[in-house]
Design a protein around this motif. Sequence first.
Motif, short mmCIF file in Angstrom:
data_model
loop_
_atom_site.label_atom_id
_atom_site.label_comp_id
_atom_site.label_asym_id
_atom_site.label_seq_id
_atom_site.Cartn_x
_atom_site.Cartn_y
_atom_site.Cartn_z
N UNK A 1 55.55 18.53 49.64
CA UNK A 1 54.19 18.99 49.41
C UNK A 1 53.33 18.45 50.54
N UNK A 2 52.49 19.29 51.16
CA UNK A 2 51.58 18.84 52.20
C UNK A 2 50.14 19.09 51.77
N UNK A 3 49.28 18.13 52.01
CA UNK A 3 47.89 18.13 51.55
C UNK A 3 47.14 19.33 52.12
N UNK A 4 46.57 20.13 51.24
CA UNK A 4 45.89 21.36 51.66
C UNK A 4 44.47 21.10 52.15
N UNK A 5 43.75 20.24 51.45
CA UNK A 5 42.33 20.02 51.73
C UNK A 5 42.15 18.61 52.28
N UNK B 1 44.84 13.63 46.71
CA UNK B 1 43.45 13.20 46.89
C UNK B 1 42.47 14.38 46.99
N UNK B 2 41.96 14.70 48.19
CA UNK B 2 40.91 15.71 48.32
C UNK B 2 41.28 17.06 47.72
N UNK B 3 42.56 17.34 47.57
CA UNK B 3 42.97 18.60 46.94
C UNK B 3 42.27 18.80 45.60
#
Length: 249
Positions: free
Chosen positions: A111-115, A145-147
């Motif tokens: 999974x890679x952080x989108x936001x 986090x920001x996601x």
Amino acid sequence: MTTLTIAAAQSISIAGDIKANISRHLQFMQKAADNGVQFLVFPELSLTGYERPLARELAIQPDDDILRPLRDLAQQAGMVTVVGVPLIASGRDKIFIGALVLQTDGTIGVYTKKHLHPGEDAVFTHGEGGPPVFVQDSKVALAICADYTHPSHARQAAQSGAGIYAAGALVTDHGYPSETALLAGYATEHQMLVLLANHGGATGGWSPTGRSAILAPGGRQVVAAPGLGDTLVVATRDSNHWTGTVIPV
């Protein structure tokens, strides 16, 4: 529903020392396995610390052999485990804030952080998220986090049929009230269990608040760490009711 035990690993990362952090992760994993945990989530960038200036130097690929001890223990314990690490794209031109899903069959999901938060894009590239995770009879959607500060992220998770929304994060005292209010709102609106795994100590110049938490569908807090420190925050579902406990590590 079958009995399910999940946990947030509120760990303290040693800045830039992946090997030392892996050793500490293994201790968390063994403690979790000894307590019947089937799904374990570590904080954002848990294997390196939230060390943006070191990210390019520390970034690895998902199949890096340094992860072998973690993969082996996840498989041995039958415990799906999510760890945080900077990830390299092919060609080493892009770095992502990543979460690796160590599956019970020895494979690894990504999974890679989108936001990204402001400033993170100076180092990291916006990611693409990742596929759901399946634990027992539950479908889990991941966030970093920001996601979860984007309501559309949680909404899409719910629309996909996820019953659990699990986030690894770095949350400070300042951000904790608003961010946990958002997460409680998602638990209420979407009838999802929500898990927050926060750092247990200072990292990357930031002072996290700890207080990792698990919220039941409907928004009730099942369990939360009282503050900072190396801690497992554990919740168990039995007959569709969630109970929790905090276990020092």
